[in-house]
Design a protein around this motif. Structure first.
Motif, PDB file in Angstrom:
ATOM      1  N   CYS A  99       0.850  -1.192   0.000  1.00 21.91           N
ATOM      2  CA  CYS A  99       0.000   0.000   0.000  1.00 21.91           C
ATOM      3  C   CYS A  99       0.883   1.238   0.000  1.00 21.91           C
ATOM      4  O   CYS A  99       1.862   1.298   0.760  1.00 21.91           O
ATOM      5  CB  CYS A  99      -0.888  -0.001   1.243  1.00 21.91           C
ATOM      6  SG  CYS A  99      -1.946   1.452   1.395  1.00 21.91           S
ATOM      7  N   LEU A 100       0.541   2.213  -0.811  1.00 26.20           N
ATOM      8  CA  LEU A 100       1.338   3.442  -0.879  1.00 26.20           C
ATOM      9  C   LEU A 100       1.265   4.234   0.427  1.00 26.20           C
ATOM     10  O   LEU A 100       2.081   5.116   0.657  1.00 26.20           O
ATOM     11  CB  LEU A 100       0.865   4.315  -2.048  1.00 26.20           C
ATOM     12  CG  LEU A 100       1.051   3.691  -3.441  1.00 26.20           C
ATOM     13  CD1 LEU A 100       0.422   4.588  -4.501  1.00 26.20           C
ATOM     14  CD2 LEU A 100       2.522   3.452  -3.741  1.00 26.20           C
ATOM     15  N   SER A 101       0.321   3.902   1.292  1.00 26.33           N
ATOM     16  CA  SER A 101       0.219   4.571   2.594  1.00 26.33           C
ATOM     17  C   SER A 101       0.947   3.809   3.703  1.00 26.33           C
ATOM     18  O   SER A 101       0.947   4.236   4.869  1.00 26.33           O
ATOM     19  CB  SER A 101      -1.252   4.784   2.968  1.00 26.33           C
ATOM     20  OG  SER A 101      -1.833   5.702   2.063  1.00 26.33           O
ATOM     21  N   VAL A 102       1.537   2.656   3.322  1.00 26.07           N
ATOM     22  CA  VAL A 102       2.454   1.914   4.202  1.00 26.07           C
ATOM     23  C   VAL A 102       3.650   1.578   3.306  1.00 26.07           C
ATOM     24  O   VAL A 102       3.915   0.416   3.005  1.00 26.07           O
ATOM     25  CB  VAL A 102       1.795   0.628   4.765  1.00 26.07           C
ATOM     26  CG1 VAL A 102       2.656   0.010   5.874  1.00 26.07           C
ATOM     27  CG2 VAL A 102       0.393   0.906   5.294  1.00 26.07           C
ATOM     28  N   PRO A 103       4.348   2.611   2.819  1.00 24.61           N
ATOM     29  CA  PRO A 103       5.222   2.444   1.649  1.00 24.61           C
ATOM     30  C   PRO A 103       6.418   1.527   1.903  1.00 24.61           C
ATOM     31  O   PRO A 103       7.029   1.557   2.969  1.00 24.61           O
ATOM     32  CB  PRO A 103       5.685   3.874   1.335  1.00 24.61           C
ATOM     33  CG  PRO A 103       5.471   4.639   2.592  1.00 24.61           C
ATOM     34  CD  PRO A 103       4.315   3.995   3.287  1.00 24.61           C
ATOM     35  N   GLY A 104       6.702   0.733   0.877  1.00 24.27           N
ATOM     36  CA  GLY A 104       7.873  -0.125   0.915  1.00 24.27           C
ATOM     37  C   GLY A 104       7.676  -1.438   1.639  1.00 24.27           C
ATOM     38  O   GLY A 104       8.581  -2.259   1.664  1.00 24.27           O
ATOM     39  N   GLU A 105       6.499  -1.631   2.230  1.00 21.65           N
ATOM     40  CA  GLU A 105       6.244  -2.863   3.000  1.00 21.65           C
ATOM     41  C   GLU A 105       5.255  -3.739   2.240  1.00 21.65           C
ATOM     42  O   GLU A 105       4.452  -3.258   1.450  1.00 21.65           O
ATOM     43  CB  GLU A 105       5.667  -2.516   4.371  1.00 21.65           C
ATOM     44  CG  GLU A 105       6.542  -1.579   5.179  1.00 21.65           C
ATOM     45  CD  GLU A 105       7.922  -2.168   5.477  1.00 21.65           C
ATOM     46  OE1 GLU A 105       8.041  -3.404   5.534  1.00 21.65           O
ATOM     47  OE2 GLU A 105       8.873  -1.386   5.634  1.00 21.65           O
TER      48      GLU A 105
END
Ligand code: ZN
Length: 188
Positions: A99-105
């Motif tokens: 998710c772009l609101s939990v970026p990189g995960e």
């Protein structure tokens, strides 16, 4: 058009039910254009308005189907019909979501394999799409955003605890944290 900063988990707009779109004006057209541009720059396969700080029921998506055909559009005031979700544990090879609101995960999450999304587009034309597989996952993910739910809220253990740990370690989970596609690289 403009790329907008993306809100990270903890921003209240991400955790609040978004409102129905009622006014279709130039401002709305600009918002949707900005959503496409922000999604493309991120890059992402979907983006919901709350992710750029706007509490309205709109998402955009951009996905290549099994035949390599691009499938792209916006859905306004969507309604989602969701097929059954298996009780099996999520596969860490085939069912990993981000998710772009939990970026990189990324974490494994079980989703329904079939959905039907209905709504309207920017020109008020009806949208009615049945989707399976990844596109069905994208629609479930984006629709969740409009109800103030992030995919990390749906994780089973051990992924739920891992996500909480990462969010704390990165000092997310509080208001006012954003990132700017094209400027900040959070994909590592
Ligand atoms: Zn998301």
């Amino acid at each position: 058009m403009a790329i907008r900063s993306i809100h990270i988990t903890g921003s209240p707009v991400l955790h609040t039910r978004a409102s129905e779109v009622e006014v279709f004006d130039r401002q709305l057209s600009k918002l949707v254009r900005d959503m496409y541009q922000t999604m493309d720059e991120a890059p992402g396969v979907g983006l919901a308005a709350p992710q750029i700080g706007v509490g309205l029921r709109i998402f955009v998506y951009d996905y290549e189907d099994a035949d390599g055909k691009p499938v792209r559009g916006e859905v306004i005031n969507p309604i989602l019909e969701v097929g059954p979700i298996s009780d099996e544990p999520a596969s860490i090879e085939h069912e990993v979501e981000g998710c772009l609101s939990v970026p990189g995960e990324r974490f494994a999450l079980k989703r329904a394999d079939w959905v039907r999304v209905t709504g309207i587009d920017l020109k008020k034309r009806p949208v009615d799409i049945e989707a399976t597989g990844w596109l069905a996952r994208i629609f479930q993910h984006e629709f969740d955003h409009l109800n103030g739910t992030l995919y990390v809220d749906r994780l089973a253990e051990p992924y739920a605890s891992e996500a909480t740990k990462v969010i704390n370690e990165r000092a997310w989970g509080k208001p006012g944290v954003t990132w700017m596609p094209g400027l900040d690289n959070l994909e590592d």
